[in-house]
Design an enzyme around this catalytic site. Structure first.
Site, PDB file in Angstrom:
ATOM      1  N   LEU A 445       0.819  -1.211   0.000  1.00 23.61           N
ATOM      2  CA  LEU A 445       0.000   0.000   0.000  1.00 23.61           C
ATOM      3  C   LEU A 445       0.850   1.256   0.000  1.00 23.61           C
ATOM      4  O   LEU A 445       0.457   2.292  -0.529  1.00 23.61           O
ATOM      5  CB  LEU A 445      -0.919   0.011   1.234  1.00 23.61           C
ATOM      6  CG  LEU A 445      -1.982  -1.091   1.299  1.00 23.61           C
ATOM      7  CD1 LEU A 445      -2.687  -1.049   2.649  1.00 23.61           C
ATOM      8  CD2 LEU A 445      -2.988  -0.942   0.179  1.00 23.61           C
ATOM      9  N   GLY A 446       2.030   1.193   0.615  1.00 25.00           N
ATOM     10  CA  GLY A 446       2.902   2.357   0.663  1.00 25.00           C
ATOM     11  C   GLY A 446       4.157   2.053   1.448  1.00 25.00           C
ATOM     12  O   GLY A 446       4.230   1.088   2.215  1.00 25.00           O
ATOM     13  N   GLY A 448       7.250   4.013   3.830  1.00 23.43           N
ATOM     14  CA  GLY A 448       7.623   5.209   4.562  1.00 23.43           C
ATOM     15  C   GLY A 448       9.016   5.088   5.141  1.00 23.43           C
ATOM     16  O   GLY A 448       9.761   4.152   4.839  1.00 23.43           O
ATOM     17  N   GLY A 449       9.384   6.052   5.976  1.00 24.65           N
ATOM     18  CA  GLY A 449      10.712   6.045   6.549  1.00 24.65           C
ATOM     19  C   GLY A 449      10.960   4.884   7.494  1.00 24.65           C
ATOM     20  O   GLY A 449      12.098   4.477   7.685  1.00 24.65           O
ATOM     21  N   LYS A 467       1.677  -3.525   8.840  1.00 24.97           N
ATOM     22  CA  LYS A 467       2.873  -2.673   8.829  1.00 24.97           C
ATOM     23  C   LYS A 467       4.102  -3.516   9.162  1.00 24.97           C
ATOM     24  O   LYS A 467       4.157  -4.162  10.196  1.00 24.97           O
ATOM     25  CB  LYS A 467       2.713  -1.545   9.847  1.00 24.97           C
ATOM     26  CG  LYS A 467       3.905  -0.604   9.924  1.00 24.97           C
ATOM     27  CD  LYS A 467       3.650   0.495  10.945  1.00 24.97           C
ATOM     28  CE  LYS A 467       4.846   1.421  11.074  1.00 24.97           C
ATOM     29  NZ  LYS A 467       4.622   2.469  12.096  1.00 24.97           N
ATOM     30  N   ASP A 563       4.313  12.906  16.226  1.00 23.88           N
ATOM     31  CA  ASP A 563       4.550  12.953  14.778  1.00 23.88           C
ATOM     32  C   ASP A 563       3.234  13.212  14.041  1.00 23.88           C
ATOM     33  O   ASP A 563       2.873  12.489  13.115  1.00 23.88           O
ATOM     34  CB  ASP A 563       5.196  11.650  14.300  1.00 23.88           C
ATOM     35  CG  ASP A 563       5.815  11.784  12.921  1.00 23.88           C
ATOM     36  OD1 ASP A 563       6.033  12.940  12.467  1.00 23.88           O
ATOM     37  OD2 ASP A 563       6.083  10.762  12.272  1.00 23.88           O
TER      38      ASP A 563
END
Length: 763
Positions: A445-446, A448-449, A467, A563
């Protein structure tokens, strides 16, 4: 007599074999003489007369120097130095070191950016470079490069843009306490900092934060340096700060490794267009590029050379390598055959040997059958044993990871909390592998860092987001467990739900509810005239405020998110807000006002007071929320991009226009048409209060929530006032009453009246 005949037959066979080998050798020599030179060296260009050399540098096709001698996008310049006569191969004004065809990479020189403080006279000088290859086929290799900054009290930014025109930013902070604190080979923030590079980057610009002038405050280093460079070419040396500096030791430039690819199509699409397909050698294969942009070519196994020219992939003669075969070696197309001479036996491949036969055929057959049966039994037993050992090893490994990932602690947490037990589960690795089809790339899906998010379907048909953390050090694992512990205590409609986690893998996995409609950033920062309507932006701001206020004051422990940003605010199909990504969050007792911790957050959203003092409070989240309000009002991104570098950051401009009473100059033109002006001003004033430098001057999130409720309610009250006006006009006319059989009077309402009543009384 039979013995003599057998000997004669062997002699005849030997002569025939020698004759056959001589014939093969002559055919090989004839082929080498007749073969065209273009295919012979595997590096020649397609057209005759094209230069394939620039000084001592060989230029292979699809690259080329002269017109008509290169594939589109792969033209190079050959420049001669007027002083010493040496040649340089260039892409624009960037010098090339090496072209590597098999890996589709090119090594170039990159200039080092620097910033130095001079005591006499007191001034700061700097030289900043940017790397712009947006109009070429080259992108910075994500695997082989990193962003490096060197200095004392240095803050350097790397503003990056990929070939899809997505903008990224990275920051590196390095400090020096003393000469003794510096360590050779260590680049973890003491004198040196490094950061990874995203995939597909074609533009990179280095910036230094002007507020960091620490190089003027120490007695052994007055310069800061930053550059994107090849990983294998860098190892931090303390002499970069205490002796000959980093710039002088490298003559101002360092190597950087670039990826390149052909076209924008995948192999499957490109192969359908034969006239433009690049892999023209008959013994070549097509490989889709790792960034998803285009493809590259390589020679098939057993061949080497240039796959981009006809007959460019040549057969590798394995027999030339004496270690390959100690018997009779016969080269074949793409492979070779190795056998023992007649009358011998053994395995002549890879260090084996052939031995003279001394036993009768019958004995040999018997031994062969017995050895074969024994070997089969042995192999079968070994396979069974290996399988059992693998199962046992995997089980032990899962148990090791489970303990390493604090599984026992989480089990106690789940069993001791009734609410948590009902909502959270510890999944097995097999369940999640099945749910994601072994973490297939099509389920991503994506990225990130901190890791990658996959879409999964559980056995009960629930769709989830899984995740998977990217880093493996203990701090990242502790951060993951921190997110699990915090999410397990949260139950709010505007916070993403935690279904469970998996701790049986080296990289722990988090299982959340699947939010299908992307992030607030995806919907707000879009190209074109129209973005989210003002009513949706105001409602989203209110829902985020409710979620953060809940975290601060209504959860079982006070939670500081740390964050908060647009990309961590998810939206479902109804645009309902879901706050996510609690990896950096901190939980504290309700009677605590703050904690001192390492600086963590996202540039552009980071509370400046927290950045300076290291003390995290609930007002740090308030500042980040103020940035989001500014983004909702202006539709601009919080961090600087290439287009906004000259104008400064969004927050600096927002505070300036508020102080000068010029709010309308910065507001998004779309919401100026949609939203009531007074309402926009009220939200802007609230954002300005949240963005004040001193935390004690900012409101609490509860106050922010209440104020947004009032602003949101003012819109509803406006609708009610319009309905009341329409009702009073109707009451001036005679409205007939309907009477039933027993004389009771029943009321008749218009649609507007029903709406008004339903808004005042619950149903």
């Amino acid at each position: 007599m039979p013995i003599k005949m057998l000997a004669d037959n062997r002699i005849t066979y030997k002569f025939k074999l020698k004759g056959f080998l001589i014939m093969l050798w002559l055919m090989f020599i004839l082929h080498a003489v007749v073969a065209p030179s273009a295919a012979g060296d595997g590096l020649a260009v397609i057209k005759p007369g094209c230069r394939s050399k620039c000084g001592n540098f060989t230029v292979p096709y699809p690259f080329g120097i002269d017109d008509g001698c290169f594939r589109e996008g792969f033209n190079l310049d050959c420049s001669q130095n007027a002083i010493d006569g040496t040649y340089r191969l260039l892409v624009g004004n960037i010098e090339v070191q090496e072209i590597v065809l098999p890996t589709s990479q090119i090594r170039m020189w990159n200039h080092i950016s620097w910033r130095c403080y001079h005591n006499t006279p007191r001034k700061i000088q700097s030289s900043k470079w940017f790397y712009d290859l947006t109009t070429t086929r080259y992108t910075i290799s994500q695997i082989h490069n990193k962003f490096v900054s060197i200095g004392c009290e240095t803050l350097a930014y790397n503003i990056m843009v990929d070939y899809k025109d997505n903008t990224y930013q990275a920051a590196c902070v390095s400090v020096c306490y003393s000469r003794e604190s510096l360590t050779n080979g260590s680049c973890t923030g003491i004198g040196c900092c490094e950061s990874p590079i995203p995939s597909g980057i074609s533009f990179s610009e280095i910036l230094f934060d002007s507020n960091f002038n620490g190089s003027a405050w120490n007695d052994f280093s007055n310069c800061s340096f930053a550059v994107v460079m090849e990983v294998d070419s860098f190892l931090f040396d303390t002499s970069y700060l205490t002796g000959i500096d980093f710039w002088n030791k490298n003559n101002g430039q360092v190597p950087i490794l670039m990826d390149w690819s052909i076209g924008d199509e995948t192999c499957e699409v490109a192969q359908k267009n034969e006239s433009n397909y690049a892999c023209v050698s008959s013994n070549s294969v097509c490989i889709n590029h790792i960034t998803g942009r285009g493809y590259s070519c390589n020679c098939s196994a057993g061949y080497h050379g240039n796959p981009y020219i006809v007959d460019g992939c040549r057969d590798i003669d394995e027999c030339e390598n004496s270690s390959v075969c100690s018997g009779i070696c016969v080269n074949t197309a793409g492979s070779y055959e190795c056998s023992c001479p007649l009358g011998t036996h053994g395995d002549p491949t890879r260090g084996g040997a052939c031995y003279q036969n001394k036993m009768s055929i019958g004995i040999t057959i018997a031994i062969g059958v017995g050895a074969g049966a024994t070997l089969l039994i042995l192999v079968f037993s070994m396979l069974v044993l290996k399988r059992r050992l693998e199962v046992r090893r995997n089980k032990q490994l899962k148990q090791k990871f489970f303990k390493q990932n604090h599984g026992l602690l989480l089990e106690r947490l789940i069993s001791s909390t009734e609410d948590t037990t009902g909502r959270m589960k510890i999944f097995s690795s097999e369940e999640l592998e099945k749910a994601t089809n072994n973490f297939d790339q099509t389920r991503i899906l994506g990225c990130g860092g901190h890791g990658t998010v996959y879409k999964g379907i559980l056995s009960d048909l629930r769709v989830v987001a899984i995740k998977r953390s990217k880093l493996l050090d203990q701090s990242e694992i502790d951060q993951f467990i921190n997110e699990v512990v915090i999410l397990s205590q949260i139950n709010h409609r505007n916070v993403v739900k935690l279904f469970g986690c998996c701790l049986e893998t080296e990289v722990p996995l988090l299982v959340n509810e699947f939010i299908s409609n992307g992030t607030l950033s995806d919907h707000l920062h879009v190209q074109g005239r129209n973005s989210l309507p003002w009513k949706d932006r105001l409602r989203i701001a209110l829902e985020v405020a409710r979620a953060i206020s809940y975290l601060h004051s209504a959860a079982s422990m006070s939670i500081f998110h740390r964050d908060i940003k647009c990309s961590n605010i998810l939206l479902d199909d109804c645009l309902t807000t879901k706050l996510s990504d609690f990896g950096a969050s901190k939980s504290v007792d309700l009677d605590q006002t703050g904690i001192t911790t390492a600086i963590q957050g996202t540039y552009g959203y980071l509370d400046p007071e927290y950045y300076q003092t290291g003390r995290l409070t609930e007002k740090s989240d308030v500042y980040s929320f103020g940035v989001i309000l500014a983004e909702l009002l202006t539709r601009e991104k919080a961090y600087p991009t290439r287009m906004s570098l000259q104008n400064g950051s969004l927050i600096a401009r927002f505070i300036m226009v508020m102080a000068e009473n010029r709010l309308l100059d910065i507001l998004d033109s779309q919401i100026l048409e949609e939203g009531p002006t007074e309402q926009l001003k009220e939200v802007a004033v609230l954002a300005e209060r949240c963005l004040r430098l001193r935390g004690e001057e900012r409101p609490t999130m509860k106050e922010v929530e209440v104020r947004l409720e009032v602003i949101w309610g003012s819109k509803t009250e406006f609708v009610h006032s319009q309905l009341r006006t329409a009702q009073s006009l109707r009451e001036r006319r005679t409205i007939p009453k309907l009477t039933n059989a027993v004389g009771d009077t029943s009321r008749q309402y218009s649609l507007e009246e029903e709406m008004l009543l339903s808004s005042k009384f619950g149903r």
